[in-house]
Design a protein around this motif. Structure first.
Motif, short mmCIF file in Angstrom:
data_model
loop_
_atom_site.label_atom_id
_atom_site.label_comp_id
_atom_site.label_asym_id
_atom_site.label_seq_id
_atom_site.Cartn_x
_atom_site.Cartn_y
_atom_site.Cartn_z
N MET A 1 -55.84 14.62 84.78
CA MET A 1 -56.42 15.84 84.26
C MET A 1 -55.58 17.02 84.77
N LYS A 2 -55.35 17.97 83.91
CA LYS A 2 -54.52 19.12 84.22
C LYS A 2 -55.36 20.33 84.65
N ALA A 3 -54.72 21.22 85.40
CA ALA A 3 -55.39 22.44 85.88
C ALA A 3 -56.00 23.23 84.73
N LYS A 4 -55.28 23.33 83.61
CA LYS A 4 -55.77 24.13 82.48
C LYS A 4 -57.05 23.57 81.88
N GLU A 5 -57.35 22.29 82.17
CA GLU A 5 -58.55 21.66 81.62
C GLU A 5 -59.80 21.95 82.46
N VAL A 6 -59.63 22.37 83.71
CA VAL A 6 -60.78 22.62 84.56
C VAL A 6 -60.91 24.08 85.01
N MET A 7 -59.87 24.87 84.76
CA MET A 7 -59.87 26.26 85.23
C MET A 7 -60.86 27.10 84.44
N SER A 8 -61.26 28.20 85.06
CA SER A 8 -62.03 29.23 84.37
C SER A 8 -61.01 30.19 83.77
N ALA A 9 -61.08 30.39 82.47
CA ALA A 9 -60.11 31.25 81.80
C ALA A 9 -60.66 32.66 81.57
N ASP A 10 -61.97 32.82 81.68
CA ASP A 10 -62.61 34.11 81.48
C ASP A 10 -62.61 34.84 82.83
N LEU A 11 -61.54 35.58 83.09
CA LEU A 11 -61.33 36.15 84.41
C LEU A 11 -61.72 37.61 84.51
N ILE A 12 -62.18 37.97 85.67
CA ILE A 12 -62.40 39.36 86.03
C ILE A 12 -61.28 39.70 87.00
N THR A 13 -60.50 40.70 86.66
CA THR A 13 -59.38 41.10 87.50
C THR A 13 -59.55 42.56 87.92
N VAL A 14 -58.80 42.95 88.93
CA VAL A 14 -58.83 44.33 89.39
C VAL A 14 -57.40 44.83 89.56
N LYS A 15 -57.28 46.13 89.72
CA LYS A 15 -55.99 46.76 90.00
C LYS A 15 -55.89 47.02 91.50
N PRO A 16 -54.70 47.26 92.01
CA PRO A 16 -54.56 47.56 93.44
C PRO A 16 -55.39 48.77 93.87
N SER A 17 -55.65 49.69 92.97
CA SER A 17 -56.40 50.91 93.31
C SER A 17 -57.92 50.74 93.23
N THR A 18 -58.41 49.59 92.80
CA THR A 18 -59.86 49.36 92.72
C THR A 18 -60.46 49.40 94.12
N THR A 19 -61.56 50.11 94.27
CA THR A 19 -62.16 50.25 95.60
C THR A 19 -62.86 48.98 96.05
#
Length: 150
Positions: A1-19
């Protein structure tokens, strides 16, 4: 099984300036334990985990003693509230882990699990062609074991 098959693809990301306060809010609202930090070009530059927002034990230089730190400041019990108040001014860039252990989308899940153990991490960003495409957590690995059984 590959990483892409178990990963969460709906990501929440932030910028370096996010508090830090905003990041803590995202953790609480979305029930997540980490957020990838992306620069303006969408490149992964760090990862903020719950551990980065909580007390850590850090070695005092030239000593075997480990003392608690919070946001890279030495902490005693009387200063925790003061440091949390100051944290309102900290950003992802201040607290993020900069050397991030990553997996590739086509990497075997077993190899990803070994990376987690070897590096003592609970969250691993997944890259494809040097772009962030997902995240694998311990929970994702456990879920893949349960769902992969006949």
């Amino acid at each position: 099984m590959k990483a892409k098959e178990v990963m969460s693809a709906d990501l929440i990301t932030v910028k370096p300036s996010t508090t830090v306060k905003e990041i803590a809010g995202l953790f609480s609202k979305h029930r997540i334990g980490s957020v990838p930090v992306l620069d303006d070009r969408g490149q992964l530059v760090g990862l903020v985990t719950e551990t980065d927002l909580f007390l850590k034990k850090k070695g005092i230089p030239f000593s075997l003693v480990k003392a608690p730190t919070l946001f890279q400041q030495w902490v005693d019990a009387d200063r925790i509230e003061e440091i949390y108040e100051q944290s309102r001014h900290h950003t992802a860039e201040d607290v993020m882990t900069r050397v991030v252990v990553c997996a590739q989308a086509d990497q075997e899940v077993g190899d990803v699990a070994c990376l987690m153990v070897r590096h003592g991490v609970k969250h691993i960003p997944v890259l494809q062609n040097d772009r962030l495409v997902g995240m694998i957590t311990r929970q994702d690995l456990i879920r893949s074991l349960v769902e992969g059984q006949p």
